[in-house]
Design an enzyme around this catalytic site. Sequence first.
Site, PDB file in Angstrom:
ATOM      1  N   LYS A 204      33.182  22.128  -7.305  1.00 23.80           N
ATOM      2  CA  LYS A 204      31.849  22.264  -8.076  1.00 23.80           C
ATOM      3  C   LYS A 204      31.566  23.817  -7.969  1.00 23.80           C
ATOM      4  CE  LYS A 204      26.907  21.632  -7.433  1.00 23.80           C
ATOM      5  NZ  LYS A 204      25.944  21.052  -6.484  1.00 23.80           N
ATOM      6  N   GLU A 255      13.377  23.579  -2.468  1.00 23.52           N
ATOM      7  CA  GLU A 255      14.360  23.607  -1.497  1.00 23.52           C
ATOM      8  C   GLU A 255      14.164  24.355  -0.415  1.00 23.52           C
ATOM      9  OE1 GLU A 255      19.276  23.518  -1.680  1.00 23.52           O
ATOM     10  OE2 GLU A 255      18.089  23.593  -3.642  1.00 23.52           O
ATOM     11  N   GLU A 299      27.480  15.108  -7.380  1.00 19.05           N
ATOM     12  CA  GLU A 299      27.255  16.279  -6.980  1.00 19.05           C
ATOM     13  C   GLU A 299      26.211  16.450  -5.818  1.00 19.05           C
ATOM     14  OE1 GLU A 299      24.481  19.674  -9.070  1.00 19.05           O
ATOM     15  OE2 GLU A 299      25.113  18.095 -10.440  1.00 19.05           O
ATOM     16  N   GLU A 433      18.914  21.149 -18.897  1.00 20.24           N
ATOM     17  CA  GLU A 433      18.590  21.374 -17.507  1.00 20.24           C
ATOM     18  C   GLU A 433      17.934  22.530 -16.937  1.00 20.24           C
ATOM     19  OE1 GLU A 433      20.513  20.853 -13.060  1.00 20.24           O
ATOM     20  OE2 GLU A 433      20.953  19.135 -14.330  1.00 20.24           O
ATOM     21  N   LYS A 437      14.170  23.882 -15.481  1.00 15.93           N
ATOM     22  CA  LYS A 437      13.964  24.605 -14.392  1.00 15.93           C
ATOM     23  C   LYS A 437      13.041  26.179 -14.581  1.00 15.93           C
ATOM     24  CE  LYS A 437      17.884  22.562 -12.049  1.00 15.93           C
ATOM     25  NZ  LYS A 437      19.136  22.581 -11.473  1.00 15.93           N
TER      26      LYS A 437
END
Length: 446
Positions: A204, A255, A299, A433, A437
Amino acid sequence: MEPLRGDETTVGETTVVARGCRLDDAPVRAVLETDARPRFFWAAGTESIAARGSAATVTADGQSRFDDVRTALEALFDDCSVPDSLPSVARPRAFGGFAFHNGTYEKEHSPWDGFPSAAFFLPEIQITKRDDDAWLTTVATGSEAATEAETLLEEWRDRLVADPETEPGTPPGISRQERTPTQDGWREQVAAATESIDRGDLQKVVLAQSLSATLNAELSVPDVMARLSETYPDCYRFMLSPDAGEGTFFGATPERLVSVRGRTVRTEALAGSTGRGDTPAEDEWLAAELLDSEKDRHEQKLVADAIRDQLEPFASTVRIGDRTIRRLATVQHLRTSITAELDDDEHVLSLVEALHPTPAVGGLPPDAALRTIRETEAFDRGWYAAPVGWVDAAGNGTFAVGLRSAVATEREATLFAGAGIVADSDPDREWDEVQLKYRPILDELE
């Protein structure tokens, strides 16, 4: 006091004194709207902090930047005299963060002038509000530190009483936008990354984009932070204006990188994204689709497993919670809470170093992912997706990941957002996506 680099040992030769008092209210804008640099704002849960002016500054770079900052801050706090009557919520903290990449990584037209590889400051003025409890803390250094700290306390106590909180203004508006890369360029980058994954070079990689915006009017970042606090109350809201340069880094990130209190460590794995629905039923459908998505679950599991592996050398136990949905105003994520109990006392910066960058912002294997990011991205990440937060004298602290963020001067802002690329990533879906964001910051500028 002269700035202290992480490899210097002169902190103990000076006197550092803190003083504090309770406030009826905590008008953070009165602190943030001053011209003084550095400035810092932090809000998480029921706690908000505003700080300005530097009693002492620590900077570092190179491979040992985390160790150097930790050593210098420990020496600084050891030399700081704090009244026993000052509660933990009001005790001095050091605020700052790190660049995403170690060492010099400047691309052409970088907006990160004045942002070192690592920088923290012990503020002269700190306002802390937790629930209904508000405190003013002042710090001074030198032979007259006690007197100066008391004088600052009296001056700012009077100033804050006379300068109540004001309502935020309106967004400045945007006259021009430029994305890097273009959508065609993005498709090429994602295709190259998935080819590397197919070859087995990567599992990834998180590729980011930047959006440069020219503003119609002068930007007030304190106004932006006030509006973000209304729209994203469950996120970590942060703002940092360093000593040098003209830029301010700010954002509302969902986060947390890590929190350390005593021997308890809290963090989370956040990966996999979808939009919000126009109706509750559509919202639930999108969330269910995300939970069922093999690509997104894969993921997110890569991130959770990597964080567990990074914590295990420090911990007696690591507990991984159930996979849930994290809902924000414009996007939904897969989230797994992670809690660990440490074998021994550890400074929060030791955990920051161990965890940064998580696969949620870097990739796997880490070295190959970071090399791919450096070779692929045509802009300097600076402090984007990097640790930003605070440290106290006990080595406790909380750091967020600098996402949903931008760096701005008066009339220019550069926004950043990224997407995790795995084997079956679709470039156009990942592009969409990333645009979602951008919205938390873009909505406050347009």
